[in-house]
Design an enzyme around this catalytic site. Sequence first.
Site, PDB file in Angstrom:
ATOM      1  N   HIS A  43       1.167  -1.178   0.038  1.00 43.98           N
ATOM      2  CA  HIS A  43       0.071   0.310  -0.387  1.00 43.98           C
ATOM      3  C   HIS A  43       0.809   0.981   0.216  1.00 43.98           C
ATOM      4  CE1 HIS A  43      -3.731   1.630   1.940  1.00 43.98           C
ATOM      5  NE2 HIS A  43      -3.401   2.903   0.893  1.00 43.98           N
ATOM      6  N   ARG A  45       1.641   5.138   0.250  1.00 38.30           N
ATOM      7  CA  ARG A  45       0.805   6.050   0.289  1.00 38.30           C
ATOM      8  C   ARG A  45       1.538   7.076  -0.164  1.00 38.30           C
ATOM      9  NH1 ARG A  45      -3.434   5.239   3.426  1.00 38.30           N
ATOM     10  NH2 ARG A  45      -3.789   2.489   4.825  1.00 38.30           N
ATOM     11  N   GLU A  70      -2.534  -1.505  -3.067  1.00 37.51           N
ATOM     12  CA  GLU A  70      -3.823  -0.513  -2.678  1.00 37.51           C
ATOM     13  C   GLU A  70      -3.088   0.855  -3.187  1.00 37.51           C
ATOM     14  OE1 GLU A  70      -4.114  -2.411   0.954  1.00 37.51           O
ATOM     15  OE2 GLU A  70      -5.017  -4.104  -0.029  1.00 37.51           O
ATOM     16  N   THR A 100      -4.038   5.199   9.273  1.00 35.69           N
ATOM     17  CA  THR A 100      -4.384   3.366   8.123  1.00 35.69           C
ATOM     18  C   THR A 100      -5.754   3.885   7.557  1.00 35.69           C
ATOM     19  OG1 THR A 100      -4.246   1.132   8.669  1.00 35.69           O
ATOM     20  CG2 THR A 100      -5.702   2.361   9.974  1.00 35.69           C
ATOM     21  N   HIS A 190      -8.192  -6.279   6.288  1.00 33.15           N
ATOM     22  CA  HIS A 190      -7.667  -5.186   7.814  1.00 33.15           C
ATOM     23  C   HIS A 190      -8.044  -5.410   9.060  1.00 33.15           C
ATOM     24  CE1 HIS A 190      -6.846  -0.668   8.755  1.00 33.15           C
ATOM     25  NE2 HIS A 190      -6.846  -0.983   9.451  1.00 33.15           N
ATOM     26  N   ASP A 191      -6.915  -5.742  10.133  1.00 36.66           N
ATOM     27  CA  ASP A 191      -6.894  -6.345  11.267  1.00 36.66           C
ATOM     28  C   ASP A 191      -7.421  -7.630  11.477  1.00 36.66           C
ATOM     29  OD1 ASP A 191      -8.278  -2.663  12.703  1.00 36.66           O
ATOM     30  OD2 ASP A 191      -6.356  -4.237  12.700  1.00 36.66           O
TER      31      ASP A 191
END
Length: 237
Positions: A43, A45, A70, A100, A190-191
């Site tokens: 990911h 960013r 992502e 996040t 996610h998580d």
Amino acid sequence: MTKLSVNINKLATLRNARGHNRPDILQAARDIERFGAEGITVHPRPDERHIRYQDVRDLKPIVTTELNVEGNPTPDFVALCREVRPEQVTLVPDAPDAITSNSGWDVVTHQQFLRDVVAELKSFGCRVSIFLDPDVRLVEAAASTGTDRIELYTEAYAVQYLADREAAVAPYRATAARAGQLGLGVNAGHDLDLDNLAFLHQQLPELAEVSIGHALVCDALYLGLENTVQLYRRQLR
Ligand SMILES: CC(=O)[C@@H](O)[C@H](O)COP(=O)(O)O
Ligand SMILES: NCC(=O)COP(=O)(O)O
């Protein structure tokens, strides 16, 4: 069969902490695939706090399973996808300063924007997935963007799992079932962790892929990376 894609963002966090190339995330990606992962997720960013754009360029030729990239489809992100052409792109509506990912797309408001981005990414030969909250009312609008898959945002599931797993998974079951009826593939992430993954997998027969990073890397600090990848794979059998 549900595939495990390992998100290596946090390995890049550790690497960046000292300014050298340790851990070598390219070697880590090779090893994680050898340990049994069926994909590598990154990911990148905008602030490059962990995965850098150059990492994505360097990973593409060495990932032999699938590279899933992502991000929020900014012009720079789309240009990176045009250059790298990963097997999958997962569109996430993160603000640049988000600590996040913290929500799925408002696919109704952004339907035309997403339709255009999806078409462009698919013209690069990428499979496209859209990060989505578990709300069955959103699935038709998601499908109208032309996306190949949705990725169910599973933070709410993880938060509620210990208190009431049946209630936690209910919206995900409904959303996944509707997606399947509309011909959309279903990813999740996610998580997710060693406590909550097996039940989600058991409850969502449509689940094609999970992408897991934070908890897996944390577990690997105690259990070892090879053992941890295989422990997560076993939750998907
Ligand atoms: C979309 C998603 O849920 C993950 O990619 C998450 O955004 C991980 O990003 P961080 O590793 O920066 O928390
Ligand atoms: N799409 C989810 C992902 O790639 C990893 O999320 P997390 O396991 O780091 O929370």
